[in-house]
Design a protein around this motif. Structure first.
Motif, PDB file in Angstrom:
ATOM      1  N   ALA A  64     -73.572 106.728 102.855  1.00  0.00           N
ATOM      2  CA  ALA A  64     -73.034 105.404 102.556  1.00  0.00           C
ATOM      3  C   ALA A  64     -73.569 104.881 101.225  1.00  0.00           C
ATOM      4  O   ALA A  64     -72.817 104.315 100.424  1.00  0.00           O
ATOM      5  N   CYS A  65     -74.852 105.073 100.978  1.00  0.00           N
ATOM      6  CA  CYS A  65     -75.424 104.632  99.695  1.00  0.00           C
ATOM      7  C   CYS A  65     -74.795 105.386  98.529  1.00  0.00           C
ATOM      8  O   CYS A  65     -74.499 104.792  97.483  1.00  0.00           O
ATOM      9  N   GLU A  66     -74.583 106.667  98.711  1.00  0.00           N
ATOM     10  CA  GLU A  66     -73.959 107.461  97.661  1.00  0.00           C
ATOM     11  C   GLU A  66     -72.517 107.012  97.425  1.00  0.00           C
ATOM     12  O   GLU A  66     -72.065 106.895  96.290  1.00  0.00           O
ATOM     13  N   GLY A  67     -71.803 106.736  98.514  1.00  0.00           N
ATOM     14  CA  GLY A  67     -70.427 106.268  98.375  1.00  0.00           C
ATOM     15  C   GLY A  67     -70.331 104.914  97.706  1.00  0.00           C
ATOM     16  O   GLY A  67     -69.445 104.674  96.876  1.00  0.00           O
ATOM     17  N   ARG A  70     -70.957 105.321  93.966  1.00  0.00           N
ATOM     18  CA  ARG A  70     -69.841 105.917  93.235  1.00  0.00           C
ATOM     19  C   ARG A  70     -68.651 104.972  93.100  1.00  0.00           C
ATOM     20  O   ARG A  70     -67.917 105.032  92.125  1.00  0.00           O
ATOM     21  N   ASN A  71     -68.450 104.126  94.134  1.00  0.00           N
ATOM     22  CA  ASN A  71     -67.305 103.223  94.121  1.00  0.00           C
ATOM     23  C   ASN A  71     -67.758 101.844  94.616  1.00  0.00           C
ATOM     24  O   ASN A  71     -67.615 101.531  95.801  1.00  0.00           O
ATOM     25  N   PRO A  72     -68.288 101.014  93.739  1.00  0.00           N
ATOM     26  CA  PRO A  72     -68.791  99.703  94.164  1.00  0.00           C
ATOM     27  C   PRO A  72     -67.707  98.796  94.732  1.00  0.00           C
ATOM     28  O   PRO A  72     -67.997  97.904  95.528  1.00  0.00           O
ATOM     29  N   GLY A  76     -67.778  97.125 100.669  1.00  0.00           N
ATOM     30  CA  GLY A  76     -67.601  96.400 101.930  1.00  0.00           C
ATOM     31  C   GLY A  76     -67.072  97.291 103.046  1.00  0.00           C
ATOM     32  O   GLY A  76     -67.581  97.275 104.170  1.00  0.00           O
ATOM     33  N   ALA A  77     -66.048  98.072 102.736  1.00  0.00           N
ATOM     34  CA  ALA A  77     -65.466  98.969 103.737  1.00  0.00           C
ATOM     35  C   ALA A  77     -66.445 100.077 104.109  1.00  0.00           C
ATOM     36  O   ALA A  77     -66.554 100.447 105.286  1.00  0.00           O
TER      37      ALA A  77
END
Length: 104
Positions: A64-67, A70-72, A76-77
């Motif tokens: 989740a942190c990596e995601g 990569r896409n701020p 939220g999602a």
């Protein structure tokens, strides 16, 4: 080398005292002669479940942190999905704890 000798002495003392602990015969033990073995098995099962859940939770948080990095815009999602995944993993551990207490 001295630490190894101390560890070996402690292990030997534990192994020598174990037969005396298991030799006690009570009314409860007569009803269920394998209660001690079931308690040990339940402890190992709970430890294994806790290890697996901790490993799963760490991987979920890492992904989740990596995601989010990569896409701020999708943070939220991703955060909502992460919390839902953590809830499911924690629920598995709580069900294991429930089964351990029911079986003992």
């Amino acid at each position: 080398m001295k630490k190894a000798a101390v560890v070996m002495i402690v292990l030997a003392a534990a192994m020598l005292s174990a037969p005396a602990a298991f030799a006690a015969d009570t009314a409860a033990n007569a009803a269920n002669p394998h209660a001690g073995t079931m308690a040990i098995a339940a402890g190992f099962g709970m430890a294994l479940a806790a290890f697996g859940c901790a490993l799963g939770q760490s991987r979920v948080a890492s992904a989740a942190c990596e995601g989010m990095a990569r896409n701020p815009g999708a943070a939220g999602a991703i955060r909502a999905s992460m919390i839902l995944g953590l809830v499911f993993i924690e629920t598995l551990l709580l069900f294991t704890l429930l089964i351990v207490f029911v079986k003992i």
